[in-house]
Scaffold this active site. Structure first.
Site, PDB file in Angstrom:
ATOM      1  N   ALA A 165       0.601  -1.028   0.120  1.00  0.00           N
ATOM      2  CA  ALA A 165       0.279  -0.158  -0.105  1.00  0.00           C
ATOM      3  C   ALA A 165       1.317   0.861   0.047  1.00  0.00           C
ATOM      4  O   ALA A 165       1.368   1.337   0.694  1.00  0.00           O
ATOM      5  CB  ALA A 165      -0.671   0.294   1.237  1.00  0.00           C
ATOM      6  N   LEU A 166       1.158   2.082  -1.237  1.00  0.00           N
ATOM      7  CA  LEU A 166       2.126   2.667  -1.066  1.00  0.00           C
ATOM      8  C   LEU A 166       1.123   3.932  -1.797  1.00  0.00           C
ATOM      9  O   LEU A 166       0.901   5.472  -1.874  1.00  0.00           O
ATOM     10  CB  LEU A 166       2.797   2.328  -2.803  1.00  0.00           C
ATOM     11  CG  LEU A 166       4.366   3.966  -2.229  1.00  0.00           C
ATOM     12  CD1 LEU A 166       5.150   4.584  -1.450  1.00  0.00           C
ATOM     13  CD2 LEU A 166       5.407   2.999  -3.811  1.00  0.00           C
ATOM     14  N   GLY A 196       0.806   9.251  -6.413  1.00  0.00           N
ATOM     15  CA  GLY A 196       1.414   7.925  -6.745  1.00  0.00           C
ATOM     16  C   GLY A 196       2.676   8.331  -7.947  1.00  0.00           C
ATOM     17  O   GLY A 196       3.376   7.340  -7.209  1.00  0.00           O
ATOM     18  N   ILE A 241      -5.710  -0.318  -4.444  1.00  0.00           N
ATOM     19  CA  ILE A 241      -4.624  -1.241  -3.701  1.00  0.00           C
ATOM     20  C   ILE A 241      -4.768  -2.800  -4.169  1.00  0.00           C
ATOM     21  O   ILE A 241      -5.648  -3.438  -3.580  1.00  0.00           O
ATOM     22  CB  ILE A 241      -4.661  -0.939  -1.904  1.00  0.00           C
ATOM     23  CG1 ILE A 241      -4.405  -0.133  -1.615  1.00  0.00           C
ATOM     24  CG2 ILE A 241      -3.650  -2.355  -1.764  1.00  0.00           C
ATOM     25  CD1 ILE A 241      -2.790   0.699  -2.626  1.00  0.00           C
ATOM     26  N   ASP A 262      11.403  -2.540  -8.211  1.00  0.00           N
ATOM     27  CA  ASP A 262      12.754  -2.307  -8.438  1.00  0.00           C
ATOM     28  C   ASP A 262      12.286  -3.726  -9.459  1.00  0.00           C
ATOM     29  O   ASP A 262      12.027  -4.160 -10.342  1.00  0.00           O
ATOM     30  CB  ASP A 262      14.263  -2.539  -8.485  1.00  0.00           C
ATOM     31  CG  ASP A 262      14.538  -1.111  -8.399  1.00  0.00           C
ATOM     32  OD1 ASP A 262      14.053  -0.226  -8.798  1.00  0.00           O
ATOM     33  OD2 ASP A 262      15.501  -0.987  -7.467  1.00  0.00           O
ATOM     34  N   GLN A 300      -6.735  -6.341 -34.704  1.00  0.00           N
ATOM     35  CA  GLN A 300      -6.789  -6.176 -35.938  1.00  0.00           C
ATOM     36  C   GLN A 300      -6.535  -7.257 -36.552  1.00  0.00           C
ATOM     37  O   GLN A 300      -7.380  -7.357 -37.824  1.00  0.00           O
ATOM     38  CB  GLN A 300      -5.424  -5.631 -36.302  1.00  0.00           C
ATOM     39  CG  GLN A 300      -5.433  -4.294 -37.360  1.00  0.00           C
ATOM     40  CD  GLN A 300      -6.610  -3.430 -37.404  1.00  0.00           C
ATOM     41  OE1 GLN A 300      -6.664  -3.022 -36.340  1.00  0.00           O
ATOM     42  NE2 GLN A 300      -6.775  -2.569 -38.801  1.00  0.00           N
ATOM     43  N   GLU A 338       2.969   0.560 -10.929  1.00  0.00           N
ATOM     44  CA  GLU A 338       4.224  -0.101  -9.868  1.00  0.00           C
ATOM     45  C   GLU A 338       5.292   0.907 -10.958  1.00  0.00           C
ATOM     46  O   GLU A 338       6.376   0.489 -11.278  1.00  0.00           O
ATOM     47  CB  GLU A 338       4.513  -1.451 -10.606  1.00  0.00           C
ATOM     48  CG  GLU A 338       3.469  -2.509  -9.718  1.00  0.00           C
ATOM     49  CD  GLU A 338       4.467  -3.996  -9.330  1.00  0.00           C
ATOM     50  OE1 GLU A 338       5.522  -3.751  -9.089  1.00  0.00           O
ATOM     51  OE2 GLU A 338       3.767  -4.642  -8.571  1.00  0.00           O
ATOM     52  N   GLU A 380       6.310   6.058 -17.883  1.00  0.00           N
ATOM     53  CA  GLU A 380       6.964   7.510 -17.761  1.00  0.00           C
ATOM     54  C   GLU A 380       7.538   7.470 -16.664  1.00  0.00           C
ATOM     55  O   GLU A 380       8.669   8.048 -16.614  1.00  0.00           O
ATOM     56  CB  GLU A 380       5.788   9.084 -17.618  1.00  0.00           C
ATOM     57  CG  GLU A 380       5.158   9.087 -18.827  1.00  0.00           C
ATOM     58  CD  GLU A 380       3.910   8.229 -18.851  1.00  0.00           C
ATOM     59  OE1 GLU A 380       3.423   7.882 -18.175  1.00  0.00           O
ATOM     60  OE2 GLU A 380       3.186   8.668 -20.552  1.00  0.00           O
TER      61      GLU A 380
END
Ligand code: CAA
Length: 380
Positions: free
Chosen positions: A124-125, A131, A157, A240, A336, A363, A367
């Site tokens: 829970a971050l 964000g 979460i 990571d 397609q 996660e 960007e």
């Protein structure tokens, strides 16, 4: 890096592939439509050791490496991407930081049953107003004697609706900014903890996510993970590893869409011939196959570095960035190739496309991955 899989990694791949094709893929459309949490499938994942793949056996896990974990994530997500993320959050975002930063007593209580898959964890971050700028969180944890009292909320979460314990990040000293963030293990039966109703999501609908609330939520001080002020680094280092799991998930989604598009192209006729005889279709399949293989190599490289204990922030970010954007392109091409049939729920490719989209967001958005990668390439 060895691109030849070990015997153990091949066995994991085959086991997960068989399970995904037999138990997940046939149910995935229904779980998606009805927003069903696949409880029985998660129980079976636990039996196979897949809820703690890279956790040593003495702490309840399967004791395999992170390459095996990435392979398992690809295979399980090819069967059902929602099930894939339930597994990845428990493995990468919950068990992995417990293994790295937990005391033996914390590992006994908060890792063993989770790595065995008897209980479910989450991370829970994210908050409603923070964000990508994770360090701007507003949730606070105040020390009162032998306890911390948490106040605030978190949202989106994953595993939130089902989790038994949440790894929660909160400010213990606002003045210190990111150095004032600490990590806590909050059991879901703690007083002052509540959850909102499950989110109505576009994709990965077999997995649940929700908002969670802490109102005067008191937990024993021994439930703090790491030292006070270590929380931000714990969160970043954990992500990571998590990003390898998401990249594996994106890869699995893309591969499922590719397999379905290839099979369809070999059967469907237009202008009197199977459409796979047209170069327009052949070139799409060639691009899809090339991108899938390129993503897999990036994922395996990041996992190999993690296994070697080397910092792998940029490599994980590259794997996630490329695999998630590749997955969106490949699933879109699969639609397609299916033409109008790709846009209706009779076929699975529309679900793969919806499922792929979140891998570019959670996660760390694409960007954010570019920020992490550019920081690394500009350092030299
Ligand atoms: N490992 C260890 N330490 C790290 C680190 C890492 N990967 N990344 C940063 N740090 C350290 C830095 O070294 C620095 O340390 P010092 O203060 O000692 O110098 C400190 O952390 C701050 O680093 P930055 O200045 O780079 O931090 P920042 O505030 O600029 O943020 C960021 C960097 C990359 C933008 C980061 O905030 C970030 O990754 N944001 C995205 C958050 C995210 O991914 N959220 C996803 C939510 S979880 C989720 O989605 C789960 C789910 O449901 C599936």
């Amino acid at each position: 890096m060895d691109i030849q899989l070990t015997e153990e990694q091949r066995q994991v791949r085959d086991l997960c592939r068989e399970f995904a094709q037999k138990e997940l893929a046939p149910n995935a459309r229904r779980w998606d439509a009805d927003h069903v949490f696949p409880r029985e499938a998660v129980r079976q994942l636990a039996e196979m050791g897949l809820m703690g793949v890279a956790i040593p056996p003495e702490w309840g896990g399967a004791g395999m490496d992170n390459v095996a974990y990435a392979i398992a994530m690809e295979e399980i997500s090819a069967g059902c991407a929602g099930t894939g993320v339930i597994m990845s959050v428990n493995n990468s975002l919950y068990c992995d930081p417990l293994l790295k930063y937990g005391t033996d007593a914390q590992k006994k209580e908060f890792l063993v049953p989770f790595a065995k898959g008897e209980r479910l964890g989450c991370f829970a971050l994210t908050e409603p107003m923070s964000g990508s700028d994770a360090a701007e969180m507003r949730t606070v944890a105040a020390r009162r004697g032998d306890e911390y009292v948490l106040d605030g909320s978190k949202n989106f979460i994953t595993n939130g609706p089902q989790a038994d314990v949440l790894l929660v990040f909160a400010m213990t000293d606002k003045a210190k900014k990111h150095k004032g963030i600490s990590a806590f293990l909050v059991p879901s039966d703690a007083k002052g903890f509540t959850r909102g109703k499950p989110d109505e999501k576009v994709g990965i609908r077999a997995s649940g996510s929700c908002s969670v609330f802490f109102e005067g939520c008191a937990i024993p001080a021994r439930f703090r993970l790491g030292e006070e002020g270590d929380g931000f680094k714990i969160a970043m280092a954990t992500l990571d590893g998590g990003r390898i799991g998401v990249a594996g998930q994106a890869l699995g989604i893309a591969r499922a869409a590719f397999d379905e598009a290839r099979a369809y192209a070999k059967e469907r006729k237009a202008f009197g011939q199977v459409i796979s005889s047209f170069q327009a279709i052949q070139f799409m399949l060639a691009d899809m196959a090339t991108e899938i293989d390129a993503a897999r190599l990036l994922v395996w490289r990041a996992a190999t570095l993690k296994d070697r204990g080397v910092r792998h922030s940029a490599e994980s970010a590259m794997a996630k960035l490329y695999a998630s954007e590749m997955s969106e392109r490949v699933t879109s091409k699969a639609i397609q190739i299916h033409g109008g049939y790709g846009y209706v729920k009779e076929y699975d490719v529309e679900r793969h496309w919806r499922d792929s989209r979140i891998t570019e967001i959670y996660e760390g958005t694409s960007e954010i991955q570019r920020i992490v990668i550019s920081a690394a390439v500009l350092k030299d």
